[in-house]
Write a protein that holds these residues in place. Sequence first.
Motif, PDB file in Angstrom:
ATOM      1  N   LEU A  39       5.962   5.460 -10.242  1.00 23.60           N
ATOM      2  CA  LEU A  39       4.901   7.757  -9.677  1.00 23.60           C
ATOM      3  C   LEU A  39       4.666   7.076  -8.436  1.00 23.60           C
ATOM      4  CD1 LEU A  39       5.076  10.167 -10.857  1.00 23.60           C
ATOM      5  CD2 LEU A  39       5.185   7.844 -12.820  1.00 23.60           C
ATOM      6  N   VAL A  40       4.987   6.961  -7.452  1.00 17.75           N
ATOM      7  CA  VAL A  40       4.871   6.608  -6.124  1.00 17.75           C
ATOM      8  C   VAL A  40       3.446   7.460  -5.680  1.00 17.75           C
ATOM      9  CG1 VAL A  40       5.645   5.370  -3.624  1.00 17.75           C
ATOM     10  CG2 VAL A  40       6.649   5.582  -5.181  1.00 17.75           C
ATOM     11  N   ILE A  80       4.479   5.192   4.520  1.00 17.74           N
ATOM     12  CA  ILE A  80       5.074   4.104   3.840  1.00 17.74           C
ATOM     13  C   ILE A  80       5.679   5.105   2.120  1.00 17.74           C
ATOM     14  CG2 ILE A  80       4.318   2.349   3.133  1.00 17.74           C
ATOM     15  CD1 ILE A  80       2.912   1.793   5.599  1.00 17.74           C
ATOM     16  N   GLY A  81       4.829   5.810   1.798  1.00 22.91           N
ATOM     17  CA  GLY A  81       5.576   5.957   0.427  1.00 22.91           C
ATOM     18  C   GLY A  81       6.383   6.398   0.206  1.00 22.91           C
ATOM     19  N   MET A  82       6.126   7.396   1.014  1.00 22.07           N
ATOM     20  CA  MET A  82       7.474   8.564   1.453  1.00 22.07           C
ATOM     21  C   MET A  82       8.967   7.159   1.644  1.00 22.07           C
ATOM     22  SD  MET A  82       6.304  11.465   3.626  1.00 22.07           S
ATOM     23  CE  MET A  82       7.457  12.960   3.036  1.00 22.07           C
ATOM     24  N   GLU A  83       8.472   6.698   2.369  1.00 20.55           N
ATOM     25  CA  GLU A  83      10.166   5.986   2.740  1.00 20.55           C
ATOM     26  C   GLU A  83      10.533   5.830   1.837  1.00 20.55           C
ATOM     27  OE1 GLU A  83      12.867   4.520   5.105  1.00 20.55           O
ATOM     28  OE2 GLU A  83      11.410   5.688   6.041  1.00 20.55           O
ATOM     29  N   LYS A  84       9.640   4.727   1.184  1.00 24.60           N
ATOM     30  CA  LYS A  84       9.815   4.294   0.088  1.00 24.60           C
ATOM     31  C   LYS A  84      10.695   4.631  -1.314  1.00 24.60           C
ATOM     32  CE  LYS A  84       8.057   1.498  -4.313  1.00 24.60           C
ATOM     33  NZ  LYS A  84       9.402   0.099  -4.131  1.00 24.60           N
ATOM     34  N   LEU A  96       7.780  11.215  -6.013  1.00 27.36           N
ATOM     35  CA  LEU A  96       6.917  10.616  -5.275  1.00 27.36           C
ATOM     36  C   LEU A  96       5.750  11.888  -5.765  1.00 27.36           C
ATOM     37  CD1 LEU A  96       5.855  10.289  -2.169  1.00 27.36           C
ATOM     38  CD2 LEU A  96       7.505  11.545  -1.725  1.00 27.36           C
ATOM     39  N   VAL A  97       5.159  11.488  -5.521  1.00 29.50           N
ATOM     40  CA  VAL A  97       3.451  12.697  -5.747  1.00 29.50           C
ATOM     41  C   VAL A  97       2.368  12.682  -4.228  1.00 29.50           C
ATOM     42  CG1 VAL A  97       1.451  12.993  -6.944  1.00 29.50           C
ATOM     43  CG2 VAL A  97       3.042  11.599  -8.026  1.00 29.50           C
TER      44      VAL A  97
END
Length: 329
Positions: A39-40, A80-84, A96-97
């Motif tokens: 969970l990012v 950055i999290g969205m890209e991951k 993605l949260v």
Amino acid sequence: MKRICWIGMAMAALATALPAAAQGAADVGKALSSERFTLVSPFPPGGPTDTLARVLAEGLSARYKTPAVVENATGAAGNIGMEKVKRAKGDGHTLLVIPAGNLTINPTLMPNFPFDIRKDFVPVTMLAAAPNVIVTGKASGIRSIAELIARAKAKPGTLSYASPGVGSGLHLAGELFKERTGIDMLHVAYKGTPPALNDVMGGVVPLMFTNLPAALPFIQDGKLLALATTQAKRIPAAPEIPTLAEQGVKGVDVTSWYGLLAPAGTPAEVAVQLARDAAAILAEPEVKQRLTAQGMSQATMSPAAFDQAIRDETAVWAGVLKSRHIQAQ
């Protein structure tokens, strides 16, 4: 007689479909239990996004008997999290949260926004919503929305309000409030909610539009006064706070919400199953109590409904950004 025949045929079709649906669900469940979940959360630990990610990780691990971890991939306003997650395999194991603003404001606000929300991600479900509140510090002397409006009209452009950043949902809530009340206030942008709240409590800035989870501890301690909530009904976590509508201000029904997305290519049946899982996890009594204590409430829905909610809110905020001439800085 003909009607009875059609009923019989429908019953037979349903009897055939039910085992197939059950088998399909079993296959999806088996696939989801085959690997660990990641969970990012694109923001630091401790906030609502991180809290929801950890609640889901615990729930998914228990449901599928497989490890689930939370990764705080922070930076670049969440990009950055969205890209991951965008680059992850679309099999339901990397999720993605994310807060609403990254999905419904940033695509319009940022001229070089690096994602196409509809092409790069699969909407799973909205998770939870938190009402926004208008808060003030003791030094401001403002004790009601009527007083706020009267002061702003007496000296247009001099009364200031804080937000966690230009183009944030809370900034736009303030702009929408200005439109609906016909007042002019000065926006003061901060780099995040904590420093903005500190300055409101310290009397540096008199007002702030913020989300309830961030402000509730200070409201309860008497360090902040909540003038109003920006949703239609009073909230269970703080029923003493009146709504804007009760005080004569209509059309500012704005909430902060958080959603769950998967990478592009995630099968529809997997998204549907994950939405059901999230709904069941967030409905558990201890989880519900935990969210309520933080001023949040469950807001789960189907992937299709979530997709439509993203579209609708994106259109609303695009209109506000255009009418108020707001651009990323």
